[in-house]
Design an enzyme around this catalytic site. Structure first.
Site, PDB file in Angstrom:
ATOM      1  N   GLU A  66       0.848  -1.198   0.000  1.00 52.92           N
ATOM      2  CA  GLU A  66       0.000   0.000   0.000  1.00 52.92           C
ATOM      3  C   GLU A  66       0.885   1.250   0.000  1.00 52.92           C
ATOM      4  O   GLU A  66       1.927   1.298   0.661  1.00 52.92           O
ATOM      5  CB  GLU A  66      -0.969  -0.026   1.188  1.00 52.92           C
ATOM      6  CG  GLU A  66      -2.128   0.933   0.981  1.00 52.92           C
ATOM      7  CD  GLU A  66      -3.307   0.714   1.935  1.00 52.92           C
ATOM      8  OE1 GLU A  66      -3.195  -0.072   2.888  1.00 52.92           O
ATOM      9  OE2 GLU A  66      -4.350   1.359   1.707  1.00 52.92           O
ATOM     10  N   ASP A 116       1.095   4.143   1.229  1.00 56.07           N
ATOM     11  CA  ASP A 116       1.587   4.900   2.388  1.00 56.07           C
ATOM     12  C   ASP A 116       2.928   4.333   2.866  1.00 56.07           C
ATOM     13  O   ASP A 116       3.674   5.008   3.577  1.00 56.07           O
ATOM     14  CB  ASP A 116       0.567   4.959   3.540  1.00 56.07           C
ATOM     15  CG  ASP A 116      -0.050   3.623   3.890  1.00 56.07           C
ATOM     16  OD1 ASP A 116      -0.106   2.722   3.030  1.00 56.07           O
ATOM     17  OD2 ASP A 116      -0.492   3.468   5.044  1.00 56.07           O
ATOM     18  N   HIS A 138      -3.438  -6.427   6.430  1.00 55.90           N
ATOM     19  CA  HIS A 138      -4.791  -6.445   5.944  1.00 55.90           C
ATOM     20  C   HIS A 138      -4.903  -6.531   4.428  1.00 55.90           C
ATOM     21  O   HIS A 138      -6.024  -6.434   3.894  1.00 55.90           O
ATOM     22  CB  HIS A 138      -5.524  -5.195   6.456  1.00 55.90           C
ATOM     23  CG  HIS A 138      -5.009  -3.924   5.817  1.00 55.90           C
ATOM     24  ND1 HIS A 138      -5.844  -3.064   5.169  1.00 55.90           N
ATOM     25  CD2 HIS A 138      -3.787  -3.424   5.693  1.00 55.90           C
ATOM     26  CE1 HIS A 138      -5.141  -2.044   4.697  1.00 55.90           C
ATOM     27  NE2 HIS A 138      -3.908  -2.242   5.017  1.00 55.90           N
ATOM     28  N   ASP A 179       1.259  -2.676   9.296  1.00 54.59           N
ATOM     29  CA  ASP A 179       0.024  -2.030   9.752  1.00 54.59           C
ATOM     30  C   ASP A 179      -0.504  -2.576  11.084  1.00 54.59           C
ATOM     31  O   ASP A 179      -1.171  -1.850  11.832  1.00 54.59           O
ATOM     32  CB  ASP A 179      -1.072  -2.196   8.694  1.00 54.59           C
ATOM     33  CG  ASP A 179      -0.946  -1.191   7.557  1.00 54.59           C
ATOM     34  OD1 ASP A 179      -0.413  -0.097   7.783  1.00 54.59           O
ATOM     35  OD2 ASP A 179      -1.383  -1.520   6.441  1.00 54.59           O
ATOM     36  N   TYR A 226      -8.143   2.220  14.838  1.00 54.15           N
ATOM     37  CA  TYR A 226      -7.381   1.652  13.726  1.00 54.15           C
ATOM     38  C   TYR A 226      -7.832   0.217  13.460  1.00 54.15           C
ATOM     39  O   TYR A 226      -8.089  -0.183  12.320  1.00 54.15           O
ATOM     40  CB  TYR A 226      -5.887   1.685  14.071  1.00 54.15           C
ATOM     41  CG  TYR A 226      -5.007   1.374  12.906  1.00 54.15           C
ATOM     42  CD1 TYR A 226      -4.518   2.382  12.092  1.00 54.15           C
ATOM     43  CD2 TYR A 226      -4.677   0.064  12.589  1.00 54.15           C
ATOM     44  CE1 TYR A 226      -3.729   2.096  11.001  1.00 54.15           C
ATOM     45  CE2 TYR A 226      -3.897  -0.233  11.511  1.00 54.15           C
ATOM     46  CZ  TYR A 226      -3.418   0.790  10.710  1.00 54.15           C
ATOM     47  OH  TYR A 226      -2.644   0.498   9.631  1.00 54.15           O
ATOM     48  N   HIS A 228       2.527   2.728  11.618  1.00 49.43           N
ATOM     49  CA  HIS A 228       1.843   3.994  11.910  1.00 49.43           C
ATOM     50  C   HIS A 228       1.881   4.244  13.415  1.00 49.43           C
ATOM     51  O   HIS A 228       1.631   3.327  14.212  1.00 49.43           O
ATOM     52  CB  HIS A 228       0.363   3.944  11.512  1.00 49.43           C
ATOM     53  CG  HIS A 228       0.125   3.769  10.052  1.00 49.43           C
ATOM     54  ND1 HIS A 228       0.336   4.760   9.126  1.00 49.43           N
ATOM     55  CD2 HIS A 228      -0.324   2.702   9.349  1.00 49.43           C
ATOM     56  CE1 HIS A 228       0.031   4.311   7.917  1.00 49.43           C
ATOM     57  NE2 HIS A 228      -0.368   3.058   8.030  1.00 49.43           N
TER      58      HIS A 228
HETATM   59 FE1  FEO Z   1      -2.218  -0.858   4.550  1.00 49.56          FE
HETATM   60 FE2  FEO Z   1      -0.676   1.641   6.291  1.00 49.56          FE
HETATM   61  O1  FEO Z   1      -1.218   0.693   4.759  1.00 49.56           O
END
Ligand code: FEO
Length: 396
Positions: free
Chosen positions: A80, A82, A144, A163, A191, A222
């Site tokens: 992903e 990010d 995920h 994540d 989250y 994160h």
């Molecule tokens: Fe599934 Fe923080 O990207």
């Protein structure tokens, strides 16, 4: 823009997204971070990157430790953007670096970046020696995305789970003992509810694998890094992934002229009379990403909408679409509404609650125009009956 040392020769070199308020539809009032990690060993190793617009921040932090040209290994735990968004840029500085990723990660990176990078597809369980350290990769598909992978450094006792265990918090603090645990718990729950909830079974498998590892730090992709509250956050993940709920209710509704709201308040009264904690959420005032966080540990969810143009209000339609996608299981539902003529909203909501496989033990309430006092008394009784039902059928 300095790197922050987690342990000797292991650094956080991520980016802080102070202004982020929306993460693909999930409201993030506290902003977020994208955590990248740099390990200085015989092979200089970067674990994940940051969103493309924070590349310069990551680069400056890397440069505070080492010349980025020296990076020889990059681990992409998750495609992903990010986390992979700055891969093309860092590879301009370190073009000979090898990117380690999962099987699905390799396919995803190719689709996203049409690259000709040096890629090594890491099998689940495979290890890589980078000098003193051995890094072990474990695939955790659907926690995920299909490509999701965790990296473990036994030398440092650090798990890099991407994540999983994340929270959307922008802060100068990097560690869990530097912020209030209440804030961390709230953001970790939000989250989980918005990102991880559909994948409880896969989370349980990943937690089982974690038991065999010596870990004293969890460094997610994160938010803050866990080093004090490891036991607490793992217990929370056990609870959330096993669908354990409390004697708690969420009333989620929208209203046109106040009738559906009156029903919502009467249900609230009935539930409270029996000691049930209730979140009362008007869809116009509370974002759906916060409401699904309420649902995370609530046994009972009550849905209310008047009928407009032969259907439910669009706010409820959007919320149910989002909720259904997150697949919360083993809940009790109740549907209510009001109408002038037609009254189709209630039936439409019932269909979706039934599609989710929830228990709906009490028939819905649909009031013509405005509820009278005798209607509200019956509705308060329904609240109390629902309270008794979940107390009898739920362990907590
Ligand atoms: Fe599934 Fe923080 O990207």
């Amino acid at each position: 823009m300095q790197a922050i040392e987690l342990k000797p020769n292991v650094y956080w070199v991520g980016g802080i997204d102070w202004n982020l308020r929306n993460f693909h539809g999930y409201q993030t009032p506290r902003g977020s971070t994208y955590n990248a990690y740099l390990i200085i060993d015989e092979e200089i190793t970067l674990i994940d990157t940051v969103k493309h617009y924070l590349f310069d921040e990551m680069l400056t932090r890397i440069k505070s430790v080492i010349d980025p040209k020296k990076i020889s290994t990059i681990i992409s735990n998750h495609v992903e953007m990010d986390h992979s968004g700055s891969l093309p840029f860092i590879l301009k500085y370190a073009p000979n670096a090898t990117v380690f990723t999962s099987t699905r990660g390799e396919k995803g990176l190719q689709k996203h970046y049409k690259h000709n990078w040096n890629i090594h597809v890491a099998e689940s369980g495979e290890s890589l020696s980078i000098g003193k350290r051995k890094l072990t990769f474990t695939h955790i598909p659907m926690v995920h995305w299909p490509d999701s992978m965790v990296t473990y450094s036994g030398f440092d006792k650090i798990l890099f789970p991407n994540d999983a265990f994340g929270q959307h918090i922008a802060s100068s603090e990097r560690f869990d003992d530097e912020l209030s645990f209440g804030i961390l718990e709230e953001e970790a729950a939000k989250y989980y509810a918005n990102i991880v909830l559909p994948y409880g079974g896969q989370v349980q498998k990943a937690l089982d694998a974690l038991h065999s590892l010596e870990v004293d730090m969890i460094a997610p992709s994160h938010g803050i890094i866990w080093r004090k509250y490891l036991k607490e956050i793992i217990e929370k993940y056990q609870k959330w992934s096993s669908n354990t709920t409390n004697h708690k209710a969420v009333i989620v509704y929208d209203t046109m002229w106040g009738s559906t709201e009156k029903i919502a308040y009467a249900l609230y009264e009935g539930l409270r009379e029996k000691g049930i904690f209730v979140s009362l959420r008007n869809l116009n005032q509370t974002h759906m990403s916060d409401i699904v966080t309420d649902v995370l540990d609530a046994k009972l969810v009550l849905f209310g909408s008047p009928t407009l143009n032969n259907g439910m209000l669009p706010t409820m339609g959007g919320f149910l679409t989002y909720l259904k996608g997150l697949r919360p299981k083993d809940r009790v539902g109740f549907v209510f509404g009001s109408f002038g003529w037609g009254g189709q909203a209630v039936g439409q909501i019932e269909s979706i609650v039934d599609e989710m496989g929830w228990d709906r033990p009490i028939a819905s309430t649909n009031i013509n125009y405005i509820p009278e006092e005798q209607d509200l008394k019956k509705i308060r009784d329904i609240g109390s009956q629902l309270a008794n039902y979940i107390k009898k059928n739920n362990e907590k």
